[in-house]
Structures are given as C-alpha cells and as structure tokens.
Enzyme design. Structure first.
Site, PDB file in Angstrom:
ATOM      1  N   TYR A 135       0.801  -1.219   0.000  1.00 51.99           N
ATOM      2  CA  TYR A 135       0.000   0.000   0.000  1.00 51.99           C
ATOM      3  C   TYR A 135       0.840   1.278   0.000  1.00 51.99           C
ATOM      4  O   TYR A 135       0.344   2.349   0.332  1.00 51.99           O
ATOM      5  CB  TYR A 135      -0.944   0.005   1.215  1.00 51.99           C
ATOM      6  CG  TYR A 135      -2.100  -0.985   1.100  1.00 51.99           C
ATOM      7  CD1 TYR A 135      -2.107  -1.981   0.142  1.00 51.99           C
ATOM      8  CD2 TYR A 135      -3.181  -0.912   1.961  1.00 51.99           C
ATOM      9  CE1 TYR A 135      -3.152  -2.887   0.042  1.00 51.99           C
ATOM     10  CE2 TYR A 135      -4.243  -1.816   1.865  1.00 51.99           C
ATOM     11  CZ  TYR A 135      -4.217  -2.805   0.907  1.00 51.99           C
ATOM     12  OH  TYR A 135      -5.253  -3.696   0.807  1.00 51.99           O
ATOM     13  N   LYS A 186       2.650 -15.333   2.821  1.00 57.80           N
ATOM     14  CA  LYS A 186       2.555 -16.171   1.625  1.00 57.80           C
ATOM     15  C   LYS A 186       3.981 -16.479   1.182  1.00 57.80           C
ATOM     16  O   LYS A 186       4.359 -16.296   0.018  1.00 57.80           O
ATOM     17  CB  LYS A 186       1.757 -15.400   0.556  1.00 57.80           C
ATOM     18  CG  LYS A 186       1.295 -16.218  -0.613  1.00 57.80           C
ATOM     19  CD  LYS A 186       0.235 -17.258  -0.299  1.00 57.80           C
ATOM     20  CE  LYS A 186      -0.017 -18.117  -1.517  1.00 57.80           C
ATOM     21  NZ  LYS A 186      -0.553 -19.439  -1.238  1.00 57.80           N
ATOM     22  N   ASP A 219      -3.915 -17.980   2.647  1.00 60.45           N
ATOM     23  CA  ASP A 219      -5.083 -18.662   2.075  1.00 60.45           C
ATOM     24  C   ASP A 219      -5.629 -19.694   3.056  1.00 60.45           C
ATOM     25  O   ASP A 219      -6.842 -19.867   3.192  1.00 60.45           O
ATOM     26  CB  ASP A 219      -4.755 -19.290   0.703  1.00 60.45           C
ATOM     27  CG  ASP A 219      -3.367 -19.883   0.616  1.00 60.45           C
ATOM     28  OD1 ASP A 219      -2.626 -19.830   1.626  1.00 60.45           O
ATOM     29  OD2 ASP A 219      -3.003 -20.413  -0.443  1.00 60.45           O
ATOM     30  N   ASP A 243      -5.919  -6.372   5.564  1.00 57.30           N
ATOM     31  CA  ASP A 243      -7.097  -5.675   5.045  1.00 57.30           C
ATOM     32  C   ASP A 243      -8.187  -6.698   4.699  1.00 57.30           C
ATOM     33  O   ASP A 243      -9.363  -6.552   5.059  1.00 57.30           O
ATOM     34  CB  ASP A 243      -6.671  -4.893   3.790  1.00 57.30           C
ATOM     35  CG  ASP A 243      -7.696  -3.865   3.368  1.00 57.30           C
ATOM     36  OD1 ASP A 243      -8.725  -3.726   4.043  1.00 57.30           O
ATOM     37  OD2 ASP A 243      -7.463  -3.192   2.344  1.00 57.30           O
ATOM     38  N   ASP A 247     -11.847  -7.983   7.006  1.00 55.04           N
ATOM     39  CA  ASP A 247     -13.210  -7.872   6.491  1.00 55.04           C
ATOM     40  C   ASP A 247     -13.946  -9.204   6.635  1.00 55.04           C
ATOM     41  O   ASP A 247     -15.134  -9.237   6.976  1.00 55.04           O
ATOM     42  CB  ASP A 247     -13.220  -7.411   5.028  1.00 55.04           C
ATOM     43  CG  ASP A 247     -13.268  -5.891   4.915  1.00 55.04           C
ATOM     44  OD1 ASP A 247     -12.956  -5.220   5.929  1.00 55.04           O
ATOM     45  OD2 ASP A 247     -13.612  -5.358   3.847  1.00 55.04           O
TER      46      ASP A 247
END
Ligand code: ATP
Length: 349
Positions: A135, A186, A219, A243, A247
């Site tokens: 970001y 990851k 994942d 992020d 959610d």
C-alpha cells in the site's frame, strides 16, 4: 479520574458524520471533560476548495492531540478518491500509525453467520501492518493505455517495519494473557519479503516461550477462520492480507456495522475509526448503524488508559444486540439515533 484529553474529530463523508455524531453523544456522556476539535475534511471540502489534507493539520494532530476520531472517507463525486487517500493514508504514513488493530469479537451469537459458534469461539484480534507492504504506492505504469502496458505494484517490507508489528502483537498477547499467536504470510510464493517475515517472526517468537506461535499461509488462514475461529487469539499479518482477513472477520463478528478499528502508534497520537466506509446508499436515512463507531470509541478509551470505559461500552452494545435494538441491516427497526439512545440508557444504569 477527570483526566482531560484532546481529540481531533473528522466526520468525513457519507454516513461518517452521522455515526461520529452518535459516537460523540457517548463520549459526552462518559467523558464530558474531553476537549474536542472538529476538522472540516472530506469530499465536500475537497470539492469546495481543493483541500485534501493540509500539512499544518497533520502537524497539529501530531503535536497537540491525544487521539483522532474519524468517520469514513469516500464519495462517488470524487471517483479518484484522492482526498480519502491523502487524509487516511496520509495520517497512517505521516503519523507512522504502524499498527492497525482490529478486534474480531462476536458479541451476540445470533449475529454470527457460522453454524454452532458462540461468543467464546469468535474472539481474537488482528494486528495488521499499516505502513508498508503493497500500500505504499511504489511502482509505476509503462505504455499506459496500450496493449503493451506494464503495471508494477511493489511490496515493501522493511526489517524495522516487520519487526515492530510482530513485536507489538507479542507484547499485546503477553499483556493480555493470550497464549496463541498466528502469523500469516505467503512465503511459499513471495520468496523475498515474506522470507523476511518468517525469519523475524521466529526470532521474536523465541523471546516468548509461553506463547504458542504458529504460522499459516494466508489462504489457509481464511479457511481456518471460517472452519475453526476458536483456534485464534492474536493474528499478525501484513497490510494487504490484514485488510482482507479483517473484512472476513467483520462478517464473523456480525457485520461491517459492528467492526471498530484503531490505527495506532503506541508512542504518539493514534486514530480510531469504524471499519465500514461511507455507505452512500444509506446517507441521510437514519439507517446507519452507529455501533461500529461507538465500539471504535471504546478502543480509543482503552488506548487513552480507560479500559473500564471500553468494557462498559461493550456491555451496552452486547445488550443492544441481544435485544435486537439495532438498525435494519442487522434485522432491527431502530433508527441510528435510537440505537445510541439505548446505549446511553444502559451506560447510565
Ligand atoms: P467506501 O467506498 O467508502 O468503502 P462503500 O459503501 O463501498 O464505501 P461500505 O460502506 O464499507 O462500503 O459498506 C458497503 C455497504 O454496507 C454499504 O453500501 C451499506 O449498505 C452497508 N453499510 C456499511 N456500513 C454500514 C453501517 N454503519 N450501517 C448500516 N449499513 C452499513
């Protein structure tokens, strides 16, 4: 205990000013001694005079304020979202708010979409790195708009940035008596940056032998959050993954209208905001759920040394949920201000 604090208030866009007004009613009831200053920032201001985030405001926030209470930013009239980026990302980067703290706490089992899960099953916190990762805007476009276009978005991971968020997560776990830490990355596919996460995580974890530290690829984390959320107490991850998984967490805890967050730098002014956005579809209809803003206020109180007030707020919010004293998106019939009326009634008991 009348310890006054100085709070910067930004309602922002859409339902932001509506839910912040409700949060301030709670603040006025609990800490009338707090000194508030309202800042006219957001889409209206940008469209009026082109101002996004004046540098002197950022300096004042840093030098003069104890906390910032923000509603939401985002407006269809500003498709580039430039004002939102400059205000919110500007605050995160310039005030170095490196911890995005998001509690995933189910307060009423009937609001959880998972079968047979209770409040004790969905109760963990996510430490999302808030100043680096994908970001930062590092990258570029080459041959834009042509069939040969190349677009590069670079992920930045610094040793300092990775170490401080991981340390903050372990310190929080230690302080709050948690014994389970999970780091998600990851590293199997992102061999450079996430290898750094792996090494730093192992190094810091070794300093906390009483905390069981595990690792999941992100994942797998998303699957496990749905399959067995009770295995998590503290999760630490990078900016992008944080992020997304928060959610998912917001839905597990009952919806975006119940999710609060803190953008924190332990040494300086920090910013508290509901996770939801400006929700232009429900502006001005008294449908906005104020509870995410009120729960964010609770987090602000804890940050300011008043965890007792956050506990009181949680009890009141839980009561509203259990008795369906909520806005329509949660199945209730109350208007925005009527939900706050209930919270205030319970706080007064
Ligand atoms: P932004 O682009 O600013 O993130 P958005 O509307 O795309 O805004 P959200 O506001 O996060 O995204 O939420 C999506 C939808 O969820 C909204 O359109 C709205 O219908 C609903 N919603 C969000 N927040 C609330 C809330 N506090 N109370 C009730 N409904 C909400």
């Amino acid at each position: 205990m009348s310890d006054s604090k100085k709070i910067a208030v930004v309602g922002g866009d859409g339902i932001g000013p509506e839910v912040i007004a409700e949060g301030l009613r709670v603040l006025d009831a609990l800490t009338p001694e707090y000194d508030l200053e309202h800042f006219d920032l957001g889409a209206d201001r940008y469209l009026r005079d082109g101002t996004t985030m004046p540098s002197e405001v950022m300096e004042r926030w840093r030098d003069e304020f104890d906390a910032i209470f923000l509603g939401a930013l985002g407006d269809p009239r500003v498709p580039s979202n430039v004002h939102a980026k400059e205000i919110l990302l500007g605050a995160r980067f310039q005030l170095d708010l490196y911890i995005n703290l998001r509690p995933i706490r189910l307060l009423d089992p009937s609001k959880c979409p998972l079968k047979d899960k209770g409040c004790e099953d969905v109760n963990f916190v996510v430490f999302r790195e808030n100043t680096e990762g994908l970001y930062t805007g590092i990258g570029g476009q080459f041959k834009r708009g042509t069939l040969d276009e190349v677009a590069i978005e670079q992920e930045m991971n610094t040793r300092k940035g990775v170490e401080r968020i991981i340390r903050a997560a372990f310190e929080y776990a230690d302080l709050h008596g948690h014994t389970k830490m999970c780091m998600a990355d990851k590293a199997n596919a992102m061999r450079h940056g996430h290898d750094l996460w792996q090494r730093v995580y192992k190094m810091v974890a070794a300093e906390y032998p009483n905390i069981e530290s595990k690792h999941l690829y992100v994942d797998v984390l998303t699957m496990e959050m749905v399959r067995c959320p009770e295995q998590f107490e503290v999760v630490v991850t990078n900016n992008l993954f944080g992020d997304i998984v928060t959610d998912l967490g917001a839905i597990l805890q009952g919806g975006i209208g119940l999710a609060g967050s803190g953008n924190i730098n332990p040494g300086t002014v920090s910013l508290f905001e509901p996770v939801h956005g400006s929700a232009p579809d429900i502006v001005g209809q008294e449908k906005a759920n104020p509870l995410a803003a009120i729960l964010s206020l609770g987090m602000m109180y804890t940050h300011l040394g008043r965890p007792d007030l956050e506990s009181k707020i949680s009890v009141a919010v839980r009561h509203c949920l259990e008795h369906n004293l909520v806005t329509p998106e949660l199945g209730g019939t109350l208007k925005t201000s009527e939900v706050t009326d209930e919270v205030l009634r319970l706080l007064a008991l």
